[in-house]
Design an enzyme around this catalytic site. Sequence first.
Site, PDB file in Angstrom:
ATOM      1  N   ASP A   8       3.692   0.903   0.650  1.00 24.88           N
ATOM      2  CA  ASP A   8       4.610  -0.277   0.285  1.00 24.88           C
ATOM      3  C   ASP A   8       4.004  -1.471   0.916  1.00 24.88           C
ATOM      4  O   ASP A   8       3.358  -1.277   1.121  1.00 24.88           O
ATOM      5  CB  ASP A   8       6.082  -0.238   1.257  1.00 24.88           C
ATOM      6  N   GLU A  37       7.176   1.817   5.355  1.00 28.50           N
ATOM      7  CA  GLU A  37       6.381   0.831   6.690  1.00 28.50           C
ATOM      8  C   GLU A  37       6.193  -0.197   7.114  1.00 28.50           C
ATOM      9  O   GLU A  37       6.853  -0.354   8.433  1.00 28.50           O
ATOM     10  CB  GLU A  37       4.250   1.463   6.654  1.00 28.50           C
TER      11      GLU A  37
END
Length: 399
Positions: A86, A144
Amino acid sequence: MEEKVKQLVEQNFDEIVAIRRDFHQHPELSEHEERTMQKISDYLTAWGIPNQTHIGGHGVVGIIEGKKTEKSSGKYEAVGIRADIDALPIQEEVDCPFRSVNDGVMHACGHDIHAAMLLGSAKILKKLENEFSGSVKLFFQPAEETVGGANQMIQEGCMEDPQVGAVIAFHVAPYLPTGTIEFRRGKMNAATCDLQIEVEGVSCHGAHPEGGVDAIVAGAQIVTALQSIISRNLSPTNSGIITVGQFHGGTKDNIVAGSAHLSGTIRALDPETMKTLKRRVTETAEGIAAGFGAKAHVQLTDGYPSLINSDEICSEMEALAEELLGREMMHFMPEPSLGADDFAYFTQRCDGLYMNVGTNSGKEEKPQKIHSEFYHPDENAMKNGILMEVLGALRLLEK
């Protein structure tokens, strides 16, 4: 084997750079990694690597099964390699041909590097499948930066069938020279806990404060007292942090505030230390509020756990790095970080090791820091990262 892997890295490196640049140009925020997930799956499928998508949200799990025997003869049936995928809500300011096309979104934490490295490792491991026993599982992990995609992937069974006994991962390190590998044994990152405190007072006219209970005054005393918890409840050699990052209270300048809201973070390296801090935060806030005639409502929400590396795996990977790269390319963290990473969920479940790979060429115009709009990692760092992932996974399977 080492020379063969080095040759494969060189042969495939241009493709890995192109993949990284594509990810960098098309970053996606946590829990929205749809394109990234599909691209990863497409690459794995094209290389003949079985994979599943939408694991823990937009995660991808791939598997490479060795062909020497049906299962590993070593300690671990399977070894995992993890990369987060991400991006961050940051407007990129790096002037490069592959800068982000998504306004206000940027891979400023190097997850594009992590994902490309793992794809490079996957392609090479697939070429070597007839030369090792056991299995390597590939964890392309979403979210994350927000909700902890690692935990969601684990809950959905990514560590099972076959059972993963060890997991390794890398994070970019812009403070280190390109390609250097940094190690830390034992405690590496802190556990986190979100802190919310509602201070309930009684509003009244600011000219007659005796008629109310000032939530701002009580809240201010709570903020000050929370800082003494660290200095008077923890040993000076035991790390912990209590940070109040927001304080909101009151509605008008001539009204005694009837309520105030404090929010912040608690961090500790040791689980028992975290328990102590949480207990003392609640006791302190409630006690001080009561002393002012107010009430404190404390809400504590656990975040990521402590990231604790395996000494045994660290020894194996340190030995590998010295053989591959030389001692001069190795660094050792002098002390743990109070930052957090959800790779800790993997290290809770099995043996694990988190390492850093240097990305600073020394030629960058702007200071290099993660979560910065100017972060521009040296892509050559991926060569050593891939070498360590491939040969590290194989070494662990042979243990």
